[in-house]
Design an enzyme around this catalytic site. Structure first.
Site, mmCIF file in Angstrom:
data_model
loop_
_atom_site.group_PDB
_atom_site.id
_atom_site.type_symbol
_atom_site.label_atom_id
_atom_site.label_comp_id
_atom_site.label_asym_id
_atom_site.label_seq_id
_atom_site.Cartn_x
_atom_site.Cartn_y
_atom_site.Cartn_z
ATOM 1 N N SER A 73 -3.355 8.988 -2.691
ATOM 2 C CA SER A 73 -4.791 9.014 -2.955
ATOM 3 C C SER A 73 -5.585 9.167 -1.664
ATOM 4 O O SER A 73 -5.034 9.130 -0.571
ATOM 5 C CB SER A 73 -5.197 7.716 -3.669
ATOM 6 O OG SER A 73 -4.752 6.586 -2.941
ATOM 7 N N MET A 89 -0.479 4.248 -2.135
ATOM 8 C CA MET A 89 -1.728 3.692 -2.685
ATOM 9 C C MET A 89 -2.736 3.490 -1.553
ATOM 10 O O MET A 89 -2.888 2.401 -1.002
ATOM 11 C CB MET A 89 -1.421 2.380 -3.412
ATOM 12 C CG MET A 89 -0.412 2.549 -4.521
ATOM 13 S SD MET A 89 -0.040 1.012 -5.406
ATOM 14 C CE MET A 89 0.854 0.107 -4.133
ATOM 15 N N ASP A 90 -3.450 4.554 -1.220
ATOM 16 C CA ASP A 90 -4.323 4.566 -0.047
ATOM 17 C C ASP A 90 -5.784 4.438 -0.462
ATOM 18 O O ASP A 90 -6.246 5.163 -1.340
ATOM 19 C CB ASP A 90 -4.102 5.888 0.716
ATOM 20 C CG ASP A 90 -4.815 5.906 2.047
ATOM 21 O OD1 ASP A 90 -5.152 4.829 2.572
ATOM 22 O OD2 ASP A 90 -5.036 7.014 2.583
ATOM 23 N N GLY A 91 -6.502 3.518 0.183
ATOM 24 C CA GLY A 91 -7.953 3.474 -0.015
ATOM 25 C C GLY A 91 -8.500 2.207 -0.617
ATOM 26 O O GLY A 91 -9.699 2.147 -0.927
#
Length: 266
Positions: A211, A34-36
């Site tokens: 992501s 879960m990047d960002g």
């Protein structure tokens, strides 16, 4: 009224898409990096913690889509050991949110109870504060009888830590054998290590979705991802949605024969 019609139409369209996807092979295990969240908050001129809260809403939606599609295993990278190096106030804020959301899993109407999901917390849990460890234990105990699906939450986790832990446990298990065998005899096999990895609660993931367009695994499931499809949609985690999951599954189906051949060879 309009809202109910909108959601009803969305649910119907998802069922149509699921029926089309079900003609081909479907993944049993999907993992998410879960990047960002922080970049989303900065982009929207929000406070940093708000990005994580919006990201949690996106996570709940992605879990719902996976379980509607009968994906049995979902794994999420919630907090890396490396994240402890961030600013203390940011770590504290994130941990408070994690504690709040773990406790939310115990509510009767939570997504894990709605879909019969068993929860595992994966990682070096000794690094967590006592309130979070206790909350994690309560959630695991409360969902232990759920048998329709499994959610693995990687927290205080890195693959290097997982592998070191597995090797240490294997050596402890076999220490008596080391003094009674000759130097040329193999004592430790891959199967021995795999017995002790944190992620022994699930098969290897067929799909890993990260992501923000990044193609790095960032020390996540390195042991388990040799034959995984890596999907990297160019959206920040709070912006991820249904069609990004569909795209990843189509890519998995397109490469299924090749991946199965590689799995059998490994």
């Amino acid at each position: 009224m309009t809202r109910r019609v909108y959601f009803g139409l969305g649910s119907f369209l998802r069922r149509v898409i699921y029926s089309v996807l079900s003609v081909g092979p479907l993944p049993r295990h999907v993992a998410f990096i879960m990047d960002g969240n922080r970049r989303y908050a900065k982009k929207q001129d929000l406070q940093g913690g708000v990005g994580h809260r919006v990201g949690f809403v996106a996570l709940m939606n992605m879990l719902k889509y996976c379980y509607e599609l009968n994906v049995v295993y979902v794994t999420i990278y919630a907090f890396s050991i490396e994240n402890f190096k961030r600013k203390p106030e940011e770590v504290q804020s994130t941990m408070q949110l994690i504690l709040e959301k773990i406790e939310g899993l115990l509510e009767e109407e939570s997504i894990v109870n709605r879909y019969g999901v068993r929860v595992h917390f994966i990682g070096n849990l000794k690094l967590l504060s006592k309130p979070i460890k206790l909350a994690a234990e309560r959630a695991m105990n409360a969902t232990a009888q759920n048998s329709k699906a499994v959610l693995s939450i990687c927290i205080a986790y890195t693959s290097t830590d997982e592998i070191v832990h597995a090797v240490e446990e294997t050596c402890l298990e076999k220490r008596d054998e080391f003094s009674t065998t000759d130097d040329n005899e193999t004592l430790i096999y891959v199967a021995d290590i795999e017995k002790h990895v944190y992620m022994g609660v699930a098969p290897d993931p067929e799909i890993i979705i990260r992501s923000s367009g990044e193609t790095r695994l960032s020390n996540f499931l390195l042991w388990q991802s040799a034959t995984s499809i890596l999907s990297s949609p160019r959206v920040l985690w709070p912006e991820i949605g249904f069609w990004h999951l569909v795209q990843a599954i189509i890519e998995f189906q397109r490469n299924f024969a090749f991946l199965e051949k590689k799995r059998k060879q490994s």
